[in-house]
Design an enzyme around this catalytic site. Structure first.
Site, short mmCIF file in Angstrom:
data_model
loop_
_atom_site.label_atom_id
_atom_site.label_comp_id
_atom_site.label_asym_id
_atom_site.label_seq_id
_atom_site.Cartn_x
_atom_site.Cartn_y
_atom_site.Cartn_z
N PRO A 2 29.28 20.97 -28.60
CA PRO A 2 28.90 22.14 -29.38
C PRO A 2 29.72 23.36 -28.98
CG PRO A 2 26.96 20.97 -28.63
CD PRO A 2 28.13 20.35 -27.93
N GLU A 3 30.22 24.07 -29.96
CA GLU A 3 30.99 25.28 -29.72
C GLU A 3 30.13 26.49 -30.09
OE1 GLU A 3 34.99 24.88 -31.34
OE2 GLU A 3 34.87 22.71 -31.15
N HIS A 93 16.02 9.09 -23.82
CA HIS A 93 17.08 9.98 -23.36
C HIS A 93 16.60 11.41 -23.10
CE1 HIS A 93 19.98 6.82 -24.10
NE2 HIS A 93 19.53 6.69 -25.34
N ARG A 112 24.28 11.32 -22.98
CA ARG A 112 25.32 11.10 -21.96
C ARG A 112 24.97 11.70 -20.59
NH1 ARG A 112 31.26 11.41 -24.81
NH2 ARG A 112 30.73 10.39 -26.77
#
Length: 276
Positions: A2-3, A93, A112
């Site tokens: 994400p930016e 997760h 991740r």
């Protein structure tokens, strides 16, 4: 990853969901996510009884403010926040849960496990890493044409690599650097210190415009990004080059090409962004 547009959208939607909620307890299932891991118990105990007062952002970092603390959170590649009822099944997760006194839970999910959380006493968050060495925000007066020009003159790195440096300007990643460079007509392999004043002015303008438009569209959902309310972004429909290798340029119809610049996949138009 994400930016700025995606993180800003998460900030806005998250603030709408959790403002003024009081933390009853905190569960941490992946201690390495908390920096430092040996301080997990202090992390959990310190937040008990605290209410969420504000959700801030610095570059690609979220900052969750309570009365006493600033929780600096980086989503990395796959991090997501969501509000749930306490009786809803916890996803495999989900690695951190903030349990609220009203029976809801703020859950942090990260496939991740790359995301990070730093807890600081309020007021100290900008004095140390990871926030202390960040460059200017692109929507502020600090990010000026003269400031950008001064920084670019100091480096002979490629312009693509320079713009990815969060010390130069925050919030830009692979997506929006490629887009801003295309809109500016600048080849991504140009040396940063080779740009003239006219090119730097155009680049500054397109960085701000591109990011602003992306924020308005809720960011870009390229892989799995959704905001805190589970909604996807829509700016991916407006992209000129990113992710469009081999497709025709929307301006000149030439096939877009992909190269590697500074270790990052980079898509550009060989006609609209000529090497000079």
């Amino acid at each position: 990853m994400p930016e700025l547009p995606e993180v800003e959208t998460v900030r806005r939607t998250l603030e709408a969901l959790v403002l003024d909620k009081k933390i009853k307890s905190v569960s941490v299932f992946w201690p390495k996510m908390v920096k430092k891991p040996e301080e997990v118990e202090q992390f959990k105990d310190g937040l008990v009884g605290q209410s969420i007062q504000e959700i801030g952002r610095r570059g690609k970092f979220l900052i969750i403010y309570t009365e006493k603390f600033a929780l600096v959170s980086h989503l990395r590649m796959e991090g997501k926040y969501g509000l749930f009822q306490s009786d809803e099944t916890v996803d495999l997760h989900t690695h951190v849960i903030f349990h609220f006194e009203d029976g809801t839970e703020l859950r942090y999910k990260d496939v991740r496990k790359f995301g990070t959380m730093h807890l600081f006493e309020k007021g100290q968050e900008f004095t140390v890493l990871p926030l202390s060495q960040l460059g200017p925000e692109p929507f502020t007066e600090e990010f000026s044409i003269s400031q950008l020009s001064e920084q670019l003159e100091k480096t002979n790195r490629s312009i693509k690599t320079a713009l990815l440096d969060q010390k130069l300007v925050v919030g830009l990643g692979n997506i929006y650097v490629d887009e801003a460079l295309f809109r500016s007509g600048i080849h991504p392999e140009r040396k940063a210190n080779s740009l003239n004043k006219k090119e730097i002015k155009k680049l500054h303008e397109e960085i701000v415009k591109t990011l602003s438009e992306a924020v308005e569209k809720g960011g870009s959902t390229i892989r799995s990004y959704v905001n805190s309310q589970g909604q996807i972004g829509m700016f991916q429909l407006e992209l000129y080059v990113y992710g469009r290798k081999g497709e025709p340029c929307k301006v000149c119809a030439s096939p877009l090409e992909k190269i590697v610049v500074g270790g990052r996949g980079t898509v550009f138009c060989p006609k609209c962004q000529k090497v000079k």
